[in-house]
Design a protein around this motif. Structure first.
Motif, PDB file in Angstrom:
ATOM      1  N   GLU A 148       0.836  -1.196   0.000  1.00 39.42           N
ATOM      2  CA  GLU A 148       0.000   0.000   0.000  1.00 39.42           C
ATOM      3  C   GLU A 148       0.877   1.255   0.000  1.00 39.42           C
ATOM      4  O   GLU A 148       1.851   1.356   0.749  1.00 39.42           O
ATOM      5  CB  GLU A 148      -0.901  -0.013   1.229  1.00 39.42           C
ATOM      6  CG  GLU A 148      -1.993   1.016   1.133  1.00 39.42           C
ATOM      7  CD  GLU A 148      -3.023   0.871   2.255  1.00 39.42           C
ATOM      8  OE1 GLU A 148      -3.029  -0.172   2.927  1.00 39.42           O
ATOM      9  OE2 GLU A 148      -3.788   1.815   2.436  1.00 39.42           O
ATOM     10  N   GLY A 149       0.537   2.195  -0.856  1.00 35.49           N
ATOM     11  CA  GLY A 149       1.267   3.461  -0.906  1.00 35.49           C
ATOM     12  C   GLY A 149       2.572   3.392  -1.675  1.00 35.49           C
ATOM     13  O   GLY A 149       3.336   4.348  -1.668  1.00 35.49           O
ATOM     14  N   SER A 150       2.825   2.277  -2.357  1.00 37.13           N
ATOM     15  CA  SER A 150       4.099   2.141  -3.075  1.00 37.13           C
ATOM     16  C   SER A 150       3.893   2.286  -4.578  1.00 37.13           C
ATOM     17  O   SER A 150       2.776   2.213  -5.077  1.00 37.13           O
ATOM     18  CB  SER A 150       4.727   0.775  -2.787  1.00 37.13           C
ATOM     19  OG  SER A 150       4.017  -0.223  -3.491  1.00 37.13           O
ATOM     20  N   VAL A 151       5.006   2.485  -5.261  1.00 34.07           N
ATOM     21  CA  VAL A 151       4.965   2.574  -6.722  1.00 34.07           C
ATOM     22  C   VAL A 151       5.703   1.370  -7.306  1.00 34.07           C
ATOM     23  O   VAL A 151       6.872   1.143  -7.000  1.00 34.07           O
ATOM     24  CB  VAL A 151       5.614   3.875  -7.228  1.00 34.07           C
ATOM     25  CG1 VAL A 151       5.651   3.899  -8.749  1.00 34.07           C
ATOM     26  CG2 VAL A 151       4.865   5.085  -6.690  1.00 34.07           C
ATOM     27  N   THR A 152       4.989   0.595  -8.123  1.00 38.68           N
ATOM     28  CA  THR A 152       5.595  -0.550  -8.800  1.00 38.68           C
ATOM     29  C   THR A 152       5.700  -0.224 -10.279  1.00 38.68           C
ATOM     30  O   THR A 152       4.714   0.190 -10.898  1.00 38.68           O
ATOM     31  CB  THR A 152       4.727  -1.806  -8.612  1.00 38.68           C
ATOM     32  OG1 THR A 152       4.701  -2.135  -7.223  1.00 38.68           O
ATOM     33  CG2 THR A 152       5.279  -2.986  -9.409  1.00 38.68           C
ATOM     34  N   VAL A 153       6.895  -0.373 -10.813  1.00 37.85           N
ATOM     35  CA  VAL A 153       7.067  -0.132 -12.238  1.00 37.85           C
ATOM     36  C   VAL A 153       7.366  -1.465 -12.914  1.00 37.85           C
ATOM     37  O   VAL A 153       8.227  -2.227 -12.472  1.00 37.85           O
ATOM     38  CB  VAL A 153       8.194   0.884 -12.506  1.00 37.85           C
ATOM     39  CG1 VAL A 153       8.557   0.908 -13.989  1.00 37.85           C
ATOM     40  CG2 VAL A 153       7.770   2.275 -12.062  1.00 37.85           C
ATOM     41  N   ILE A 154       6.594  -1.765 -13.970  1.00 39.60           N
ATOM     42  CA  ILE A 154       6.805  -2.991 -14.733  1.00 39.60           C
ATOM     43  C   ILE A 154       7.508  -2.617 -16.029  1.00 39.60           C
ATOM     44  O   ILE A 154       7.023  -1.760 -16.783  1.00 39.60           O
ATOM     45  CB  ILE A 154       5.465  -3.698 -15.034  1.00 39.60           C
ATOM     46  CG1 ILE A 154       4.729  -4.007 -13.726  1.00 39.60           C
ATOM     47  CG2 ILE A 154       5.700  -4.962 -15.840  1.00 39.60           C
ATOM     48  CD1 ILE A 154       3.359  -4.649 -13.922  1.00 39.60           C
TER      49      ILE A 154
ATOM     50  N   ARG B  53      14.123   6.751 -16.212  1.00 40.98           N
ATOM     51  CA  ARG B  53      14.453   7.758 -15.206  1.00 40.98           C
ATOM     52  C   ARG B  53      13.334   7.836 -14.162  1.00 40.98           C
ATOM     53  O   ARG B  53      13.587   7.930 -12.958  1.00 40.98           O
ATOM     54  CB  ARG B  53      14.659   9.119 -15.869  1.00 40.98           C
ATOM     55  CG  ARG B  53      15.779   9.928 -15.235  1.00 40.98           C
ATOM     56  CD  ARG B  53      16.339  10.933 -16.220  1.00 40.98           C
ATOM     57  NE  ARG B  53      15.300  11.893 -16.601  1.00 40.98           N
ATOM     58  CZ  ARG B  53      15.229  13.149 -16.127  1.00 40.98           C
ATOM     59  NH1 ARG B  53      16.129  13.578 -15.273  1.00 40.98           N
ATOM     60  NH2 ARG B  53      14.281  13.952 -16.524  1.00 40.98           N
ATOM     61  N   PHE B  54      12.098   7.784 -14.657  1.00 43.82           N
ATOM     62  CA  PHE B  54      10.944   7.787 -13.746  1.00 43.82           C
ATOM     63  C   PHE B  54      11.020   6.580 -12.806  1.00 43.82           C
ATOM     64  O   PHE B  54      10.849   6.699 -11.592  1.00 43.82           O
ATOM     65  CB  PHE B  54       9.642   7.750 -14.555  1.00 43.82           C
ATOM     66  CG  PHE B  54       8.396   7.644 -13.718  1.00 43.82           C
ATOM     67  CD1 PHE B  54       7.817   8.775 -13.157  1.00 43.82           C
ATOM     68  CD2 PHE B  54       7.796   6.418 -13.486  1.00 43.82           C
ATOM     69  CE1 PHE B  54       6.671   8.682 -12.377  1.00 43.82           C
ATOM     70  CE2 PHE B  54       6.652   6.312 -12.712  1.00 43.82           C
ATOM     71  CZ  PHE B  54       6.086   7.456 -12.160  1.00 43.82           C
TER      72      PHE B  54
ATOM     73  N   ALA C  58      10.065   4.677  -8.379  1.00 43.53           N
ATOM     74  CA  ALA C  58       9.597   3.327  -8.050  1.00 43.53           C
ATOM     75  C   ALA C  58      10.129   2.851  -6.705  1.00 43.53           C
ATOM     76  O   ALA C  58      11.242   3.174  -6.293  1.00 43.53           O
ATOM     77  CB  ALA C  58      10.024   2.349  -9.146  1.00 43.53           C
ATOM     78  N   ASP C  59       9.291   2.086  -6.012  1.00 40.68           N
ATOM     79  CA  ASP C  59       9.745   1.354  -4.836  1.00 40.68           C
ATOM     80  C   ASP C  59      10.131  -0.065  -5.252  1.00 40.68           C
ATOM     81  O   ASP C  59      10.958  -0.700  -4.627  1.00 40.68           O
ATOM     82  CB  ASP C  59       8.619   1.284  -3.800  1.00 40.68           C
ATOM     83  CG  ASP C  59       8.210   2.680  -3.343  1.00 40.68           C
ATOM     84  OD1 ASP C  59       9.023   3.325  -2.667  1.00 40.68           O
ATOM     85  OD2 ASP C  59       7.098   3.119  -3.704  1.00 40.68           O
ATOM     86  N   GLN C  60       9.469  -0.538  -6.303  1.00 42.49           N
ATOM     87  CA  GLN C  60       9.692  -1.893  -6.783  1.00 42.49           C
ATOM     88  C   GLN C  60       9.725  -1.875  -8.303  1.00 42.49           C
ATOM     89  O   GLN C  60       8.893  -1.206  -8.932  1.00 42.49           O
ATOM     90  CB  GLN C  60       8.546  -2.790  -6.287  1.00 42.49           C
ATOM     91  CG  GLN C  60       8.542  -4.176  -6.878  1.00 42.49           C
ATOM     92  CD  GLN C  60       7.373  -5.019  -6.374  1.00 42.49           C
ATOM     93  OE1 GLN C  60       7.572  -6.161  -5.981  1.00 42.49           O
ATOM     94  NE2 GLN C  60       6.163  -4.494  -6.378  1.00 42.49           N
ATOM     95  N   VAL C  61      10.686  -2.559  -8.883  1.00 47.16           N
ATOM     96  CA  VAL C  61      10.735  -2.687 -10.342  1.00 47.16           C
ATOM     97  C   VAL C  61      10.619  -4.170 -10.682  1.00 47.16           C
ATOM     98  O   VAL C  61      11.280  -5.016 -10.075  1.00 47.16           O
ATOM     99  CB  VAL C  61      12.048  -2.119 -10.923  1.00 47.16           C
ATOM    100  CG1 VAL C  61      12.122  -2.380 -12.424  1.00 47.16           C
ATOM    101  CG2 VAL C  61      12.153  -0.622 -10.652  1.00 47.16           C
TER     102      VAL C  61
ATOM    103  N   THR D  86      -1.093   4.385  -4.303  1.00 42.96           N
ATOM    104  CA  THR D  86      -0.536   3.118  -4.739  1.00 42.96           C
ATOM    105  C   THR D  86      -0.616   3.090  -6.259  1.00 42.96           C
ATOM    106  O   THR D  86      -1.686   3.305  -6.822  1.00 42.96           O
ATOM    107  CB  THR D  86      -1.338   1.938  -4.159  1.00 42.96           C
ATOM    108  OG1 THR D  86      -1.455   2.118  -2.756  1.00 42.96           O
ATOM    109  CG2 THR D  86      -0.664   0.620  -4.473  1.00 42.96           C
ATOM    110  N   MET D  87       0.515   2.852  -6.897  1.00 47.23           N
ATOM    111  CA  MET D  87       0.537   2.921  -8.358  1.00 47.23           C
ATOM    112  C   MET D  87       1.242   1.706  -8.953  1.00 47.23           C
ATOM    113  O   MET D  87       2.264   1.260  -8.431  1.00 47.23           O
ATOM    114  CB  MET D  87       1.268   4.208  -8.814  1.00 47.23           C
ATOM    115  CG  MET D  87       0.557   5.487  -8.375  1.00 47.23           C
ATOM    116  SD  MET D  87       1.589   6.988  -8.393  1.00 47.23           S
ATOM    117  CE  MET D  87       1.980   7.176 -10.106  1.00 47.23           C
ATOM    118  N   VAL D  88       0.675   1.189 -10.042  1.00 47.14           N
ATOM    119  CA  VAL D  88       1.365   0.173 -10.835  1.00 47.14           C
ATOM    120  C   VAL D  88       1.502   0.750 -12.239  1.00 47.14           C
ATOM    121  O   VAL D  88       0.499   1.116 -12.865  1.00 47.14           O
ATOM    122  CB  VAL D  88       0.587  -1.158 -10.876  1.00 47.14           C
ATOM    123  CG1 VAL D  88       1.352  -2.196 -11.692  1.00 47.14           C
ATOM    124  CG2 VAL D  88       0.327  -1.667  -9.462  1.00 47.14           C
TER     125      VAL D  88
END
Lengths: 252, 223
Positions: free
Chosen positions: A29-35, A204-205, A210-213, A195-197
């Protein structure tokens, strides 16, 4: 912090083509995950499975306290409930062409969530301000630039007050000089604790926000971790190769 | 008959023929077109539905309407149905026939217009919680309208003239009025000529209206 989204053993085929297989990950919760991943790797399809725009054959997606099991062929009501937890920003923005900016934002809250028109309009104006488009309430999508359209798309997703925001390559269809304004809105949202996926090629973003890639190739998670682990010190050869290619530092 | 009496007959016929247009042709066209669009929308939705049975019924309907002459459809309803115990007056017969006919043709127009709206609009609507029905009403049909207006205007303008066939099932529209006025005087060229001019004027008016409607729709949803 607890996991807001849990994805377990997700698999999907288009005919004989296995798009992705046995996908597992969690989003705090509240994290940014970048795929990230090459085109055709299945990353967009995985994202679209989080709100049932694609229906995998197997696997479960849990958002908050709602769990959908794709193997059980979820009905319309279950799919609607899953979708009510997320807001989606599309690559091609998919703004409703017959509605003004503010109508694009309010149609969901008013028609689907039963919010009063006045209340919805007030909130929508605030959201337009948040994405830097105060005063554009009555503009039709075709009267806005690509970057402005995408920011209306973000406001439309925010208006649903979702638990999670899903971004499907939100800047890929934009002219390069319009990318920055969209990314800066996304940075602001990340700072506000959304919370973002995000499926994106903007490295660069990813590095900064990101908190998780998660790196996906050929429908599988090759590796995942912090931006530092994946983008700076990748362990797998395929990740290294992909990053070399996307940064443009490779020999032909 | 000398030319002055022809002139007199022309003058005397202007008003009854206009009545035939205003009280016959125009309401017959208007009512049939509106009902026809309702039929067309239902048939179009059946054509793109996921239910195979509905698709089959709709396809059969379209094929029957397009595969048989309109005059014959009128005759079947007015002269044919009574032998099945269904007796309709001239006006209802004509309205049923024209509505079904417009329904068959316009269904294909509306189906194509709905399919021309990008799939992303449906997807985006789903993600903001709209049901399929709400998506259709709020998002898809307004955009489809822009695509459908030019071909539907064609259908409407054709219908204005096709309603002349109703004279064959005893509806007193403008052509029947002209026939009635011409019969005792043998002034066919004159009276049919005036009727033709009336038809042409109405068609021109509709063409102008079509242009304005297209402009208005384009202002909103130009892409």
């Amino acid at each position: 912090m607890s996991a807001l989204i849990k994805v377990k053993s997700l698999s999907k085929k288009f005919g004989d083509n296995q798009v992705f297989k046995d996908i597992n990950f969690e989003v705090t919760e509240g994290s940014v995950t970048v795929i990230i991943g090459p085109s055709g790797s299945g990353k967009t399809t995985i994202l679209r499975s989080l709100n049932a725009l694609e229906t995998p054959e197997a696997g479960t997606v849990t958002v908050g306290d709602f769990k959908i099991d794709y193997a059980q062929h979820p009905n319309k009501a279950a799919i609607a409930q899953l979708r009510s937890h997320s807001g989606m920003v599309f690559q091609g923005n998919n703004l409703f062409g017959n509605l003004t900016a503010i109508q694009n934002i309010t149609v969901g809250p008013v028609k689907a969530q039963g919010l009063s028109k006045d209340e919805a309009n007030k909130e929508a104006s605030e959201l337009l301000k948040l994405v830097g488009l105060a005063g554009k309430e009555n503009a039709y999508p075709h009267e806005l630039s690509g970057g402005q359209q995408q920011r209306v798309g973000i406001a439309r997703a925010l208006a649903l007050k979702p638990d999670v925001l899903l971004f499907d390559e939100p800047t890929s269809a934009l002219d390069p000089e319009l990318v920055g304004e969209v990314l800066s809105v996304m940075r602001r949202l990340a700072k506000q604790g959304w919370t973002m996926v995000v499926v994106t090629h903007e490295m660069r973003f990813a590095r900064q926000v990101a908190d998780q890639v998660i790196f996906i190739d050929h429908g599988k998670i090759v590796e995942h971790g912090t931006p530092d682990q994946i983008l700076e010190n990748p362990k797998k050869a395929r990740t290294k190769e992909f990053l070399r290619r996307i940064i443009g530092d490779f020999e032909i | 008959m000398d030319s002055s009496s022809s002139w007199q007959l022309a003058k005397d016929s202007l008003w009854p023929l206009l009545q035939g247009m205003v009280l016959g042709t125009i309401p017959l066209t208007g009512i049939s077109f509106v009902l026809g669009l309702v039929v067309a929308l239902l048939v179009a939705l059946a054509r793109i539905s996921s239910v195979k049975f509905l698709r089959a019924i709709a396809a059969t309907f379209v094929s029957l309407i397009r595969g048989t002459p309109l005059l014959l459809q009128l005759f079947i309803i007015f002269y044919g149905l009574p032998s099945l115990g269904i007796v309709l007056d001239p006006w209802p017969s004509a309205i049923v026939a024209f509505s079904l006919n417009v329904g068959g043709y316009a269904a294909e127009t509306i189906r194509a217009a709905i399919l021309s709206v990008p799939k992303g609009q449906w997807e985006a609507a789903a993600t903001v919680g709209l049901s399929r029905g709400a998506t259709l009403r709020q998002i898809v049909l307004p955009q489809a309208a822009r695509v459908a207006v030019p071909p539907l205007s064609n259908t409407l303008i054709s219908l204005v003239k096709d309603t002349s066939l109703a004279s064959a099932v005893l509806v007193t529209e403008i052509l029947r009025k002209a026939q009635e006025l011409a019969a005792p005087t043998f002034q066919f060229f004159l009276l049919y000529g005036i009727a033709a001019i009336y038809y042409w004027i109405v068609s021109q008016l509709l063409t102008v209206l079509q242009g304005q409607l297209e402009k208005r729709l384009n202002q909103k949803v130009a892409r």
